[in-house]
Scaffold this motif. Structure first.
Motif, PDB file in Angstrom:
ATOM      1  N   GLN A  17     -17.101  -3.157 -49.995  1.00  0.00           N
ATOM      2  CA  GLN A  17     -16.605  -2.147 -50.927  1.00  0.00           C
ATOM      3  C   GLN A  17     -17.673  -1.107 -51.243  1.00  0.00           C
ATOM      4  OE1 GLN A  17     -13.403  -2.085 -51.875  1.00  0.00           O
ATOM      5  NE2 GLN A  17     -13.761  -0.151 -52.927  1.00  0.00           N
ATOM      6  N   VAL A  18     -18.884  -1.571 -51.468  1.00  0.00           N
ATOM      7  CA  VAL A  18     -19.968  -0.677 -51.904  1.00  0.00           C
ATOM      8  C   VAL A  18     -20.528   0.140 -50.737  1.00  0.00           C
ATOM      9  CG1 VAL A  18     -22.318  -0.623 -52.863  1.00  0.00           C
ATOM     10  CG2 VAL A  18     -20.582  -2.106 -53.887  1.00  0.00           C
ATOM     11  N   SER A  19     -20.644  -0.496 -49.563  1.00  0.00           N
ATOM     12  CA  SER A  19     -21.274   0.183 -48.418  1.00  0.00           C
ATOM     13  C   SER A  19     -20.292   1.005 -47.604  1.00  0.00           C
ATOM     14  CB  SER A  19     -21.934  -0.849 -47.500  1.00  0.00           C
ATOM     15  OG  SER A  19     -20.950  -1.628 -46.825  1.00  0.00           O
ATOM     16  N   GLY A  20     -18.983   0.663 -47.720  1.00  0.00           N
ATOM     17  CA  GLY A  20     -17.999   1.350 -46.876  1.00  0.00           C
ATOM     18  C   GLY A  20     -18.024   0.866 -45.436  1.00  0.00           C
ATOM     19  N   MET A  21     -18.728  -0.223 -45.163  1.00  0.00           N
ATOM     20  CA  MET A  21     -18.795  -0.793 -43.805  1.00  0.00           C
ATOM     21  C   MET A  21     -18.197  -2.191 -43.819  1.00  0.00           C
ATOM     22  SD  MET A  21     -22.727  -0.320 -42.563  1.00  0.00           S
ATOM     23  CE  MET A  21     -23.683   1.146 -42.883  1.00  0.00           C
ATOM     24  N   GLY A  22     -17.759  -2.658 -42.647  1.00  0.00           N
ATOM     25  CA  GLY A  22     -17.417  -4.069 -42.511  1.00  0.00           C
ATOM     26  C   GLY A  22     -18.671  -4.899 -42.756  1.00  0.00           C
ATOM     27  N   PHE A  23     -18.512  -6.074 -43.327  1.00  0.00           N
ATOM     28  CA  PHE A  23     -19.668  -6.927 -43.619  1.00  0.00           C
ATOM     29  C   PHE A  23     -20.498  -7.184 -42.363  1.00  0.00           C
ATOM     30  CE2 PHE A  23     -21.517 -11.249 -44.065  1.00  0.00           C
ATOM     31  CZ  PHE A  23     -22.346 -11.015 -45.156  1.00  0.00           C
ATOM     32  N   GLU A  24     -19.806  -7.465 -41.249  1.00  0.00           N
ATOM     33  CA  GLU A  24     -20.518  -7.758 -40.003  1.00  0.00           C
ATOM     34  C   GLU A  24     -21.342  -6.556 -39.532  1.00  0.00           C
ATOM     35  OE1 GLU A  24     -16.431  -6.272 -38.605  1.00  0.00           O
ATOM     36  OE2 GLU A  24     -17.333  -7.205 -40.366  1.00  0.00           O
ATOM     37  N   THR A  25     -20.819  -5.339 -39.764  1.00  0.00           N
ATOM     38  CA  THR A  25     -21.537  -4.121 -39.373  1.00  0.00           C
ATOM     39  C   THR A  25     -22.745  -3.890 -40.268  1.00  0.00           C
ATOM     40  OG1 THR A  25     -19.417  -3.174 -38.692  1.00  0.00           O
ATOM     41  CG2 THR A  25     -21.261  -1.645 -38.906  1.00  0.00           C
ATOM     42  N   PHE A  26     -22.572  -4.092 -41.571  1.00  0.00           N
ATOM     43  CA  PHE A  26     -23.677  -3.906 -42.514  1.00  0.00           C
ATOM     44  C   PHE A  26     -24.833  -4.850 -42.190  1.00  0.00           C
ATOM     45  CE2 PHE A  26     -26.119  -4.592 -46.345  1.00  0.00           C
ATOM     46  CZ  PHE A  26     -26.257  -3.311 -46.868  1.00  0.00           C
ATOM     47  N   VAL A  27     -24.522  -6.128 -41.976  1.00  0.00           N
ATOM     48  CA  VAL A  27     -25.565  -7.120 -41.681  1.00  0.00           C
ATOM     49  C   VAL A  27     -26.279  -6.757 -40.375  1.00  0.00           C
ATOM     50  CG1 VAL A  27     -25.977  -9.562 -41.084  1.00  0.00           C
ATOM     51  CG2 VAL A  27     -24.490  -8.974 -43.008  1.00  0.00           C
ATOM     52  N   ASP A  28     -25.506  -6.291 -39.397  1.00  0.00           N
ATOM     53  CA  ASP A  28     -26.096  -5.895 -38.113  1.00  0.00           C
ATOM     54  C   ASP A  28     -27.006  -4.672 -38.281  1.00  0.00           C
ATOM     55  OD1 ASP A  28     -26.272  -6.380 -35.274  1.00  0.00           O
ATOM     56  OD2 ASP A  28     -25.197  -4.494 -34.997  1.00  0.00           O
ATOM     57  N   GLU A  29     -26.515  -3.660 -38.995  1.00  0.00           N
ATOM     58  CA  GLU A  29     -27.262  -2.392 -39.132  1.00  0.00           C
ATOM     59  C   GLU A  29     -28.488  -2.520 -40.030  1.00  0.00           C
ATOM     60  OE1 GLU A  29     -26.639   0.652 -37.696  1.00  0.00           O
ATOM     61  OE2 GLU A  29     -24.999  -0.227 -36.518  1.00  0.00           O
ATOM     62  N   ARG A  30     -28.382  -3.310 -41.092  1.00  0.00           N
ATOM     63  CA  ARG A  30     -29.441  -3.318 -42.107  1.00  0.00           C
ATOM     64  C   ARG A  30     -30.372  -4.532 -42.035  1.00  0.00           C
ATOM     65  NH1 ARG A  30     -28.637   0.226 -46.396  1.00  0.00           N
ATOM     66  NH2 ARG A  30     -30.871  -0.132 -46.700  1.00  0.00           N
ATOM     67  N   ILE A  31     -29.947  -5.586 -41.292  1.00  0.00           N
ATOM     68  CA  ILE A  31     -30.812  -6.775 -41.181  1.00  0.00           C
ATOM     69  C   ILE A  31     -31.172  -7.057 -39.720  1.00  0.00           C
ATOM     70  CG2 ILE A  31     -31.054  -9.253 -41.660  1.00  0.00           C
ATOM     71  CD1 ILE A  31     -29.044  -8.899 -43.979  1.00  0.00           C
TER      72      ILE A  31
ATOM     73  N   SER B  53     -28.347 -12.323 -32.681  1.00  0.00           N
ATOM     74  CA  SER B  53     -27.592 -12.666 -33.897  1.00  0.00           C
ATOM     75  C   SER B  53     -26.335 -11.820 -34.079  1.00  0.00           C
ATOM     76  CB  SER B  53     -28.497 -12.493 -35.121  1.00  0.00           C
ATOM     77  OG  SER B  53     -29.687 -13.231 -34.969  1.00  0.00           O
ATOM     78  N   PHE B  54     -25.314 -12.431 -34.689  1.00  0.00           N
ATOM     79  CA  PHE B  54     -24.076 -11.698 -34.997  1.00  0.00           C
ATOM     80  C   PHE B  54     -23.305 -12.441 -36.084  1.00  0.00           C
ATOM     81  CE2 PHE B  54     -23.148 -14.670 -31.563  1.00  0.00           C
ATOM     82  CZ  PHE B  54     -21.939 -15.243 -31.932  1.00  0.00           C
ATOM     83  N   VAL B  55     -22.380 -11.726 -36.719  1.00  0.00           N
ATOM     84  CA  VAL B  55     -21.481 -12.333 -37.707  1.00  0.00           C
ATOM     85  C   VAL B  55     -20.121 -12.511 -37.034  1.00  0.00           C
ATOM     86  CG1 VAL B  55     -20.494 -12.177 -40.027  1.00  0.00           C
ATOM     87  CG2 VAL B  55     -22.680 -11.063 -39.544  1.00  0.00           C
ATOM     88  N   TYR B  56     -19.696 -13.750 -36.871  1.00  0.00           N
ATOM     89  CA  TYR B  56     -18.388 -13.988 -36.254  1.00  0.00           C
ATOM     90  C   TYR B  56     -17.282 -13.600 -37.232  1.00  0.00           C
ATOM     91  CZ  TYR B  56     -14.324 -16.199 -34.194  1.00  0.00           C
ATOM     92  OH  TYR B  56     -13.075 -16.424 -33.662  1.00  0.00           O
ATOM     93  N   ASN B  57     -16.269 -12.938 -36.713  1.00  0.00           N
ATOM     94  CA  ASN B  57     -15.094 -12.604 -37.528  1.00  0.00           C
ATOM     95  C   ASN B  57     -13.881 -12.507 -36.617  1.00  0.00           C
ATOM     96  OD1 ASN B  57     -14.501  -9.466 -36.943  1.00  0.00           O
ATOM     97  ND2 ASN B  57     -16.709  -9.832 -36.917  1.00  0.00           N
ATOM     98  N   MET B  58     -12.702 -12.461 -37.223  1.00  0.00           N
ATOM     99  CA  MET B  58     -11.462 -12.332 -36.443  1.00  0.00           C
ATOM    100  C   MET B  58     -10.719 -11.067 -36.851  1.00  0.00           C
ATOM    101  SD  MET B  58     -10.047 -16.241 -36.039  1.00  0.00           S
ATOM    102  CE  MET B  58     -10.620 -17.095 -37.490  1.00  0.00           C
ATOM    103  N   ARG B  59     -11.497 -10.019 -37.102  1.00  0.00           N
ATOM    104  CA  ARG B  59     -10.924  -8.769 -37.613  1.00  0.00           C
ATOM    105  C   ARG B  59      -9.815  -8.214 -36.715  1.00  0.00           C
ATOM    106  NH1 ARG B  59     -12.789  -5.872 -41.725  1.00  0.00           N
ATOM    107  NH2 ARG B  59     -14.937  -6.606 -41.745  1.00  0.00           N
TER     108      ARG B  59
END
Length: 283
Positions: free
Chosen positions: A156-170, A179-185
């Motif tokens: 909500q705050v970043s305007g990005m999908g959680f998986e994208t935020f974690v990838d871009e910022r961490i 590393s990646f965040v698994y999701n079924m988007r």
């Protein structure tokens, strides 16, 4: 080698002291059934609840950006959230008193062949408002819902999908390339297997079986991060060297989140358990 002989250990290890790698090795196979592909220390495994430290880091990055306040009612970020007086700090330290989303989904998510995502999880809470365990900040209750809701806040705050935020910022800044965040988007039905990273196996009789996927794996924040021991070492070094965030922000994550009168010796910070009877020990 002794452990491998005794237990049939199949996995990867990396042990480091004072910033120096002592041993880094892989034992066994990616597929314990076929024993065709040997494991590498760059292979990514599902971290389960160890994922929580990355969700907390995402929130701390937003705090450092000046975009969130730990002590504000989270309805400032998620207006449909049905409970009052819950703050980000309470979510991170498991003091919100929230009920388990898995139990709610078990009862109310009718088609288990369809993935449940974070937004749909929030919709279930808004619709059914199950009873809380206690009033916010009136106790400690380790609960996956807290960290799933943190992922909603990040989105909500970043305007990005959680998986994208974690990838871009961490992950990207630290070259955590495994590393990646698994999701079924993009999945309308739950795939039979996860299909990424090293799968889990269980034994049925004398045969190994690959763990099947499930609808709850659509929810991020409390789990679903895959990483390798090589990447975990990079992350460990980033915490020690304040690569992602300054000491003033990082150090707060290692402080006990429950009051001094808290009965257990093990307290909880932001995604970390804190051993209060031993100086500076977190795990």
């Amino acid at each position: 080698k002794r452990l491998v002989k005794l237990t049939g250990f199949n996995g990867t290890i990396l042990y480091a002291e004072k910033g120096n790698i002592v041993i880094q090795k892989a034992y066994g196979y990616q597929n314990v059934k076929s024993k065709k592909i040997e494991l590498k220390t760059s292979d990514a495994f599902q971290l389960a609840s160890v994922s929580k430290m990355f969700s907390a880091m995402a929130i701390m990055i937003l705090k450092n950006d000046g975009k969130v306040d730990y002590d504000e009612d989270i309805r400032a970020y998620l207006p449909k959230f049905p409970y009052e007086n819950v703050t980000i700090r309470m979510l991170m330290t498991h003091r919100a008193g929230l009920p388990r989303y898995m139990s709610l989904a078990h009862d109310k998510w009718t088609n288990k062949k369809v993935p449940l995502d974070n937004d749909e999880m929030l919709d279930l809470f808004a619709e059914y408002v199950p009873d809380m365990y206690f009033k916010p900040d009136n106790g400690f209750h380790y609960c996956n819902t807290n960290y799933a809701v943190l992922a909603n806040i990040v989105e909500q705050v970043s305007g990005m999908g959680f998986e994208t935020f974690v990838d871009e910022r961490i992950f990207k800044p630290l070259d955590m390339n495994d590393s990646f965040v698994y999701n079924m988007r993009n999945d309308t039905t739950v795939p039979l297997y996860v299909g990424k990273g090293v799968p889990g196996y269980y034994k049925k009789g004398w045969r190994w079986r690959e763990m099947t996927n499930e609808y709850l794996n659509g929810v991020m924040g409390d789990k679903n991060i895959y990483t390798s021991v090589e990447d975990l070492y990079k992350y460990d070094q980033a915490l020690d060297n304040f690569t992602l965030l300054p000491d003033s922000i990082i150090s707060e994550s290692f402080k006990p989140g429950s009051p001094k009168y808290w009965k257990r010796k093990n307290n909880y910070g932001f995604g970390w358990r804190v051993k209060e009877d031993r100086d500076s020990t977190v795990y």
